[in-house]
Design a protein around this motif. Structure first.
Motif, PDB file in Angstrom:
ATOM      1  N   PRO A  79       0.795  -1.233   0.000  1.00  0.00           N
ATOM      2  CA  PRO A  79       0.000   0.000   0.000  1.00  0.00           C
ATOM      3  C   PRO A  79       0.827   1.283   0.000  1.00  0.00           C
ATOM      4  CG  PRO A  79      -0.847  -1.531   1.625  1.00  0.00           C
ATOM      5  CD  PRO A  79       0.441  -2.103   1.114  1.00  0.00           C
ATOM      6  N   LEU A  80       2.078   1.211   0.437  1.00  0.00           N
ATOM      7  CA  LEU A  80       2.910   2.410   0.444  1.00  0.00           C
ATOM      8  C   LEU A  80       3.383   2.785  -0.957  1.00  0.00           C
ATOM      9  CD1 LEU A  80       4.992   1.728   3.677  1.00  0.00           C
ATOM     10  CD2 LEU A  80       2.916   3.107   3.421  1.00  0.00           C
ATOM     11  N   SER A  81       3.449   1.811  -1.852  1.00  0.00           N
ATOM     12  CA  SER A  81       3.922   2.077  -3.214  1.00  0.00           C
ATOM     13  C   SER A  81       2.865   1.853  -4.289  1.00  0.00           C
ATOM     14  CB  SER A  81       5.134   1.194  -3.529  1.00  0.00           C
ATOM     15  OG  SER A  81       6.204   1.494  -2.667  1.00  0.00           O
ATOM     16  N   ASP A  82       1.894   0.996  -4.012  1.00  0.00           N
ATOM     17  CA  ASP A  82       0.884   0.660  -5.019  1.00  0.00           C
ATOM     18  C   ASP A  82      -0.230   1.705  -5.035  1.00  0.00           C
ATOM     19  OD1 ASP A  82       2.371  -1.580  -5.646  1.00  0.00           O
ATOM     20  OD2 ASP A  82       1.207  -2.918  -4.369  1.00  0.00           O
ATOM     21  N   SER A  83       0.152   2.908  -5.403  1.00  0.00           N
ATOM     22  CA  SER A  83      -0.770   4.054  -5.473  1.00  0.00           C
ATOM     23  C   SER A  83      -1.649   3.925  -6.715  1.00  0.00           C
ATOM     24  CB  SER A  83       0.039   5.341  -5.556  1.00  0.00           C
ATOM     25  OG  SER A  83       0.794   5.335  -6.769  1.00  0.00           O
ATOM     26  N   PRO A  84      -2.716   4.705  -6.806  1.00  0.00           N
ATOM     27  CA  PRO A  84      -3.524   4.672  -8.028  1.00  0.00           C
ATOM     28  C   PRO A  84      -2.701   4.883  -9.312  1.00  0.00           C
ATOM     29  CG  PRO A  84      -4.779   5.720  -6.308  1.00  0.00           C
ATOM     30  CD  PRO A  84      -3.383   5.503  -5.753  1.00  0.00           C
ATOM     31  N   PRO A  85      -1.776   5.856  -9.370  1.00  0.00           N
ATOM     32  CA  PRO A  85      -0.986   5.968 -10.608  1.00  0.00           C
ATOM     33  C   PRO A  85      -0.125   4.731 -10.883  1.00  0.00           C
ATOM     34  CG  PRO A  85      -0.868   8.021  -9.374  1.00  0.00           C
ATOM     35  CD  PRO A  85      -1.540   7.015  -8.481  1.00  0.00           C
ATOM     36  N   ALA A  86       0.428   4.114  -9.837  1.00  0.00           N
ATOM     37  CA  ALA A  86       1.227   2.901 -10.033  1.00  0.00           C
ATOM     38  C   ALA A  86       0.343   1.755 -10.516  1.00  0.00           C
ATOM     39  CB  ALA A  86       1.943   2.522  -8.738  1.00  0.00           C
ATOM     40  N   LEU A  87      -0.867   1.654  -9.977  1.00  0.00           N
ATOM     41  CA  LEU A  87      -1.798   0.620 -10.423  1.00  0.00           C
ATOM     42  C   LEU A  87      -2.228   0.868 -11.873  1.00  0.00           C
ATOM     43  CD1 LEU A  87      -4.006   0.322  -7.210  1.00  0.00           C
ATOM     44  CD2 LEU A  87      -2.273  -1.320  -8.003  1.00  0.00           C
ATOM     45  N   GLN A  88      -2.451   2.135 -12.229  1.00  0.00           N
ATOM     46  CA  GLN A  88      -2.796   2.459 -13.620  1.00  0.00           C
ATOM     47  C   GLN A  88      -1.665   2.048 -14.555  1.00  0.00           C
ATOM     48  OE1 GLN A  88      -3.695   6.644 -13.821  1.00  0.00           O
ATOM     49  NE2 GLN A  88      -5.664   6.392 -12.794  1.00  0.00           N
ATOM     50  N   GLU A  89      -0.439   2.325 -14.147  1.00  0.00           N
ATOM     51  CA  GLU A  89       0.726   1.956 -14.970  1.00  0.00           C
ATOM     52  C   GLU A  89       0.830   0.433 -15.096  1.00  0.00           C
ATOM     53  OE1 GLU A  89       3.694   2.078 -17.538  1.00  0.00           O
ATOM     54  OE2 GLU A  89       2.553   3.840 -16.897  1.00  0.00           O
ATOM     55  N   TRP A  90       0.547  -0.285 -14.010  1.00  0.00           N
ATOM     56  CA  TRP A  90       0.559  -1.747 -14.041  1.00  0.00           C
ATOM     57  C   TRP A  90      -0.433  -2.262 -15.101  1.00  0.00           C
ATOM     58  CZ3 TRP A  90       2.813  -6.155 -12.400  1.00  0.00           C
ATOM     59  CH2 TRP A  90       2.068  -7.318 -12.425  1.00  0.00           C
ATOM     60  N   LEU A  91      -1.655  -1.752 -15.051  1.00  0.00           N
ATOM     61  CA  LEU A  91      -2.673  -2.180 -16.004  1.00  0.00           C
ATOM     62  C   LEU A  91      -2.277  -1.826 -17.438  1.00  0.00           C
ATOM     63  CD1 LEU A  91      -5.867  -1.204 -13.973  1.00  0.00           C
ATOM     64  CD2 LEU A  91      -4.968  -3.518 -14.360  1.00  0.00           C
ATOM     65  N   LYS A  92      -1.740  -0.653 -17.623  1.00  0.00           N
ATOM     66  CA  LYS A  92      -1.305  -0.218 -18.957  1.00  0.00           C
ATOM     67  C   LYS A  92      -0.178  -1.105 -19.476  1.00  0.00           C
ATOM     68  CE  LYS A  92       0.569   3.801 -21.330  1.00  0.00           C
ATOM     69  NZ  LYS A  92       1.103   5.155 -21.155  1.00  0.00           N
ATOM     70  N   ARG A  93       0.742  -1.438 -18.600  1.00  0.00           N
ATOM     71  CA  ARG A  93       1.901  -2.261 -18.974  1.00  0.00           C
ATOM     72  C   ARG A  93       1.468  -3.598 -19.575  1.00  0.00           C
ATOM     73  NH1 ARG A  93       6.359  -4.289 -14.561  1.00  0.00           N
ATOM     74  NH2 ARG A  93       7.602  -5.577 -15.982  1.00  0.00           N
ATOM     75  N   PHE A  94       0.341  -4.145 -19.074  1.00  0.00           N
ATOM     76  CA  PHE A  94      -0.114  -5.451 -19.538  1.00  0.00           C
ATOM     77  C   PHE A  94      -1.364  -5.369 -20.412  1.00  0.00           C
ATOM     78  CE2 PHE A  94       2.509  -6.214 -15.822  1.00  0.00           C
ATOM     79  CZ  PHE A  94       3.436  -7.080 -16.384  1.00  0.00           C
ATOM     80  N   GLN A  95      -1.612  -4.186 -20.985  1.00  0.00           N
ATOM     81  CA  GLN A  95      -2.709  -3.959 -21.920  1.00  0.00           C
ATOM     82  C   GLN A  95      -4.056  -4.408 -21.352  1.00  0.00           C
ATOM     83  OE1 GLN A  95       0.005  -6.114 -23.488  1.00  0.00           O
ATOM     84  NE2 GLN A  95       1.102  -4.183 -23.508  1.00  0.00           N
ATOM     85  N   ALA A  96      -4.327  -4.018 -20.114  1.00  0.00           N
ATOM     86  CA  ALA A  96      -5.578  -4.389 -19.459  1.00  0.00           C
ATOM     87  C   ALA A  96      -6.759  -3.714 -20.138  1.00  0.00           C
ATOM     88  CB  ALA A  96      -5.532  -3.999 -17.988  1.00  0.00           C
ATOM     89  N   GLY A  97      -7.795  -4.482 -20.347  1.00  0.00           N
ATOM     90  CA  GLY A  97      -9.040  -3.961 -20.870  1.00  0.00           C
ATOM     91  C   GLY A  97      -9.973  -3.581 -19.734  1.00  0.00           C
ATOM     92  N   PRO A  98     -11.210  -3.232 -20.062  1.00  0.00           N
ATOM     93  CA  PRO A  98     -12.149  -2.750 -19.041  1.00  0.00           C
ATOM     94  C   PRO A  98     -12.549  -3.796 -18.001  1.00  0.00           C
ATOM     95  CG  PRO A  98     -13.203  -2.888 -21.199  1.00  0.00           C
ATOM     96  CD  PRO A  98     -11.755  -3.167 -21.409  1.00  0.00           C
ATOM     97  N   ALA A  99     -12.370  -5.074 -18.284  1.00  0.00           N
ATOM     98  CA  ALA A  99     -12.731  -6.125 -17.317  1.00  0.00           C
ATOM     99  C   ALA A  99     -11.586  -6.441 -16.345  1.00  0.00           C
ATOM    100  CB  ALA A  99     -13.157  -7.390 -18.052  1.00  0.00           C
TER     101      ALA A  99
END
Length: 166
Positions: A79-99
């Protein structure tokens, strides 16, 4: 690992999702059949493999005919590092779709959640030694299946397919 019998309802915890919105775990799970993984966005060893696994599952779930919507959730366990921007970057990195969503619990809830997912009363190691299992929930938010470490995408899809039919 395997079928969770009887099914387990995790204690509700507050999560912050990739958009910065506070959400209850139960709200994320209900009415969806869910595959959930634990990750931390700063991980450079097994977490990228888990991201690739969910990417492969994501590609296959569109082919599954279901009664309930299917979703993927990556839970950040730092939780200290997994901020919303970091989570967004994680999803983007793996081409996450809306699901495919990402969220992280509060610092005081992260170990409680990890312990509940593991199904073991044994003490947890540090986050670098975290589980690479996938946890599947039915549309009532009940934990029904724990995978082996780093399961095959086909195995996860088979479980999601079975849970989505009931």
């Amino acid at each position: 690992m395997g079928l969770v019998s009887p099914p387990v309802r995790l204690d509700d915890v507050w999560l912050v999702d990739q958009t910065g919105k506070n959400r209850l775990l139960s709200d994320l799970l209900l009415q969806n059949v869910t595959a959930l993984q634990t990750i931390y966005t700063g991980c450079s060893s097994v977490c990228p493999l888990q991201g690739a696994l969910f990417n492969a599952v994501q590609d296959r779930i569109s082919l599954i005919r279901t009664r309930y919507p299917l979703q993927l959730i990556s839970i950040g366990i730092d939780p200290l590092s997994d901020s919303p921007p970091a989570l967004q970057e994680w999803l983007k990195r793996f081409q996450a779709g809306p699901a495919w969503k990402a969220a992280t619990p509060t610092l005081r809830d992260v170990d409680r959640m990890r312990t509940a997912l593991s199904g073991s009363p044994l003490p947890l190691g540090n986050i670098a030694d975290h589980s690479t299992q996938i946890y599947c929930f039915d549309a009532k938010g009940m934990l029904r299946w724990r995978s082996a470490d780093l399961p095959r995408a086909d195995d996860v899809c088979d479980v999601l397919r079975a849970l989505a039919r009931t």
